[in-house]
Design a protein around this motif. Structure first.
Motif, PDB file in Angstrom:
ATOM      1  N   ALA B  55       0.644  -0.897   0.233  1.00  0.00           N
ATOM      2  CA  ALA B  55      -0.102   0.190  -0.365  1.00  0.00           C
ATOM      3  C   ALA B  55       0.724   1.329  -0.834  1.00  0.00           C
ATOM      4  O   ALA B  55       0.568   2.193  -0.672  1.00  0.00           O
ATOM      5  N   SER B  56       1.933   1.194   0.817  1.00  0.00           N
ATOM      6  CA  SER B  56       2.937   2.536   0.426  1.00  0.00           C
ATOM      7  C   SER B  56       3.524   2.170  -0.200  1.00  0.00           C
ATOM      8  O   SER B  56       3.377   3.759  -0.923  1.00  0.00           O
ATOM      9  N   LEU B  57       4.050   0.713  -1.123  1.00  0.00           N
ATOM     10  CA  LEU B  57       4.821   1.968  -2.705  1.00  0.00           C
ATOM     11  C   LEU B  57       3.954   1.977  -3.736  1.00  0.00           C
ATOM     12  O   LEU B  57       3.735   3.455  -4.100  1.00  0.00           O
ATOM     13  N   LEU B  58       2.808   1.535  -3.636  1.00  0.00           N
ATOM     14  CA  LEU B  58       1.518   2.236  -4.530  1.00  0.00           C
ATOM     15  C   LEU B  58       0.851   3.823  -3.945  1.00  0.00           C
ATOM     16  O   LEU B  58       1.358   4.021  -4.882  1.00  0.00           O
ATOM     17  N   ARG B  59       1.306   4.344  -3.134  1.00  0.00           N
ATOM     18  CA  ARG B  59       0.691   5.608  -2.797  1.00  0.00           C
ATOM     19  C   ARG B  59       2.110   6.318  -3.469  1.00  0.00           C
ATOM     20  O   ARG B  59       1.547   7.336  -3.812  1.00  0.00           O
ATOM     21  N   ALA B  60       3.147   6.077  -2.903  1.00  0.00           N
ATOM     22  CA  ALA B  60       4.647   6.423  -3.202  1.00  0.00           C
ATOM     23  C   ALA B  60       4.421   7.060  -4.239  1.00  0.00           C
ATOM     24  O   ALA B  60       4.807   8.068  -5.269  1.00  0.00           O
ATOM     25  N   VAL B  61       4.355   5.586  -5.629  1.00  0.00           N
ATOM     26  CA  VAL B  61       4.455   6.105  -6.952  1.00  0.00           C
ATOM     27  C   VAL B  61       2.971   6.732  -7.614  1.00  0.00           C
ATOM     28  O   VAL B  61       3.950   7.928  -8.144  1.00  0.00           O
ATOM     29  N   MET B  62       1.591   6.296  -6.696  1.00  0.00           N
ATOM     30  CA  MET B  62       0.836   7.585  -7.303  1.00  0.00           C
ATOM     31  C   MET B  62       1.402   8.713  -7.085  1.00  0.00           C
ATOM     32  O   MET B  62       1.131   9.945  -7.984  1.00  0.00           O
ATOM     33  N   THR B  63       1.431   9.375  -5.938  1.00  0.00           N
ATOM     34  CA  THR B  63       2.301  10.433  -5.618  1.00  0.00           C
ATOM     35  C   THR B  63       3.311  11.059  -6.383  1.00  0.00           C
ATOM     36  O   THR B  63       2.867  12.520  -6.419  1.00  0.00           O
ATOM     37  N   ARG B  64       4.444  10.344  -6.855  1.00  0.00           N
ATOM     38  CA  ARG B  64       4.970  10.566  -7.309  1.00  0.00           C
ATOM     39  C   ARG B  64       4.583  11.250  -8.587  1.00  0.00           C
ATOM     40  O   ARG B  64       4.325  12.106  -9.620  1.00  0.00           O
ATOM     41  N   SER B  65       3.952  10.186  -9.204  1.00  0.00           N
ATOM     42  CA  SER B  65       3.148  10.403 -11.113  1.00  0.00           C
ATOM     43  C   SER B  65       2.404  11.815 -10.931  1.00  0.00           C
ATOM     44  O   SER B  65       2.108  11.746 -11.753  1.00  0.00           O
ATOM     45  N   ALA B  66       1.939  12.138  -9.387  1.00  0.00           N
ATOM     46  CA  ALA B  66       0.889  13.103 -10.138  1.00  0.00           C
ATOM     47  C   ALA B  66       1.700  14.770  -9.752  1.00  0.00           C
ATOM     48  O   ALA B  66       0.702  15.502 -10.058  1.00  0.00           O
TER      49      ALA B  66
END
Lengths: 231, 291
Positions: B55-66
């Protein structure tokens, strides 16, 4: 799968466009009749019969034009033991059956209320059902065949609508020669050469049978359907 | 003794066996060499750090891409040309062929029928041909590449605009060619080129923009049905059934070529494109994870 379940699935798959088209066509005809500014029952009766002969066939024709080309599971359909053309005929039967139910209901109301006989060119309650049946099958056959050949619902729908619109505006030109008269869609409300009405209706039914048969032959070549329009 | 070495290297031997192996290793150089090999394998197989929380990994990737700005193409015109080429490849040949066939039918009607006016025929055919084509341009979740499109840096609005430009532009050029051919032929009842274009341009733009708006909200099938229905009302009002009275006149005036009609058409198209590009495809299925 039980037959009833299969038919229920096909009715669901028919979509709102095909289900709402005929009732909306009837509603538009009734609205036009209510808003008719011309005096006299004859013109009002003509508008009401016009909804049967013009609006309902257009709705059915465009729905049948959309039967081929937008099936998201066409590859699965082509691998099943049931031939895809059987499935298409079943879907066409659902579309035309619903259209016929709406048209017969409206025709029944017009006959009971007396509006049917107020248009001088109308025919009896039984033979008069060809008023909507012949152009409905004619345009549906044209749409189905165009959809099978073009595999583009948009293109097939545009063709059906264009033929319909051209016949609306060029009634005189369409009836100058025998083939044009026999294939004219609106012989009841836009006029026909005396004695031609029955031949016109039967010719439209025959043309519809030929077009549907042609479409089924084309659909039999399944490789043509694989790259159908996916939108 | 050799069989116990892997478990000894992994530290999973019972206490008694471990002491026995340790005593043997003190005197056996060969087993010490084998143990070194087993210890190297054991070290390689042991994770050096715990795996990250999914979950943390997904959140980090999505935040960075956004939050990261999209890289702008260094050559905008070349980028646009490649987009047009890519979208043009997605349009099946049957669609432009069908449009050309219907247009050819209209031209043939004018040329074969002495009483048919070219302006009237084109004004009847061109709008519904363009609207039917535009109805299929917005594919939303039915697009087989919907997930890919949602994940690319190129805006969905830009892709839709390119697609509309291709389909509408093709129909525009097709009708212009038909108008030119009719004007040059001097067929009976055919007006000059300006009058011919004026007969179909406004209705074509208005019906196509309405078709696009319906496609964005309800999909291509409903868009086609709605365009046909709206156009049927226009045809009825043009002299077939309801040719008298102000409602019919209002309908006919609404489908003509003038500045207000063209402005409304552009406004409707802009609204449709803005709605189409806002967030997820509008069919209830998300193409990407929600944050």
């Amino acid at each position: 799968m039980r037959p009833l379940t299969l038919w229920r699935y096909e009715i669901r798959r028919t979509g709102w466009t095909a289900l709402l088209g005929p009732p909306i066509a009837v509603a538009l005809g009734i609205a036009a009749a209510l808003a008719n500014p011309q005096p006299g029952d004859t013109t009002t009766a003509r508008i009401l019969l016009g909804a049967l002969e013009m609006a309902i066939p257009l709705a059915a024709g465009v729905s049948c034009a959309s039967l081929i080309g937008r099936d998201p599971a066409v590859e699965i359909q082509l691998t099943s033991p049931t031939a895809y053309r059987v499935t298409l005929v079943r879907r066409m039967a659902v579309t035309l059956g619903w259209t016929a139910a709406v048209a017969m209901l409206m025709a029944g109301v017009l006959i009971v209320t007396g509006w049917w006989d107020r248009w001088p060119a109308s025919h009896g309650p039984v033979a008069g059902q060809l008023t909507w049946l012949a152009p409905t099958l004619g345009l549906s056959g044209l749409g189905f065949a165009a959809g099978a050949v073009l595999r583009s619902p948009g293109g097939a729908g545009a063709l059906v609508t264009s033929v319909w619109a051209i016949q609306q505006f060029f009634a005189g030109s369409a009836q100058e020669n025998l083939p044009g008269r026999l294939l004219y869609l609106f012989a009841t409300t836009r006029g026909a050469v005396p004695g031609d009405w029955t031949a016109n209706r039967l010719t439209l039914l025959g043309a519809a049978a030929v077009l549907i048969a042609l479409a089924l032959v084309v659909v039999g070549r399944s490789e043509r359907l694989i790259d159908g329009e996916d939108e | 003794m050799k069989d116990l070495l892997p478990a000894y290297a992994a530290g999973s031997l019972p206490e008694a066996d471990r002491d026995r192996v340790r005593a043997h290793l003190a005197d056996c150089t060969r087993c010490r060499a084998d143990l070194a090999t087993w210890q190297a394998i054991s070290a390689a197989a042991t994770p050096s750090a715990p795996p990250p929380d999914p979950a943390s990994l997904l959140r980090a990737v999505m935040t960075r891409s956004a939050t990261m700005p999209s890289p702008s193409p260094s050559r905008p015109l070349r980028h646009l040309a490649s987009l047009v080429l890519a979208e043009a490849r997605l349009i099946r040949p049957a669609v432009p062929i069908a449009s050309a066939l219907v247009m050819a039918l209209g031209v043939a009607v004018v040329l074969l029928q002495a009483t048919a006016g070219g302006d009237l025929v084109l004004s009847l055919i061109a709008p519904i041909v363009a609207a039917a084509g535009v109805a299929g341009t917005y594919r939303s979740g039915r697009d087989p590449a919907a997930e890919l499109v949602a994940a690319t840096p190129t805006s969905g609005r830009l892709l839709l605009l390119v697609r509309i430009a291709l389909v509408f532009g093709y129909d525009l050029l097709l009708t212009l060619a038909a108008s030119g051919a009719l004007a040059a032929s001097g067929a009976a009842g055919t007006a000059n080129l300006n009058a011919l274009v004026g007969a179909w341009l406004g209705p074509m733009a208005l019906l196509s923009s309405l078709s696009l708006l319906f496609a964005v909200f309800f999909g291509p099938d409903v868009a086609l049905g709605a365009a046909v229905g709206v156009w049927a009302v226009r045809v009825f009002a043009g002299g077939v059934l309801i040719h008298d009275g102000w409602p019919a006149q209002l309908i006919v005036d609404s489908w003509s070529t003038n500045a207000p009609v063209l402005t409304v058409s552009v406004a409707i198209a802009v609204v449709a494109v803005m709605i189409a590009g806002s967030g997820e495809p509008r069919d209830g299925r998300g193409a990407t994870h929600r944050m």
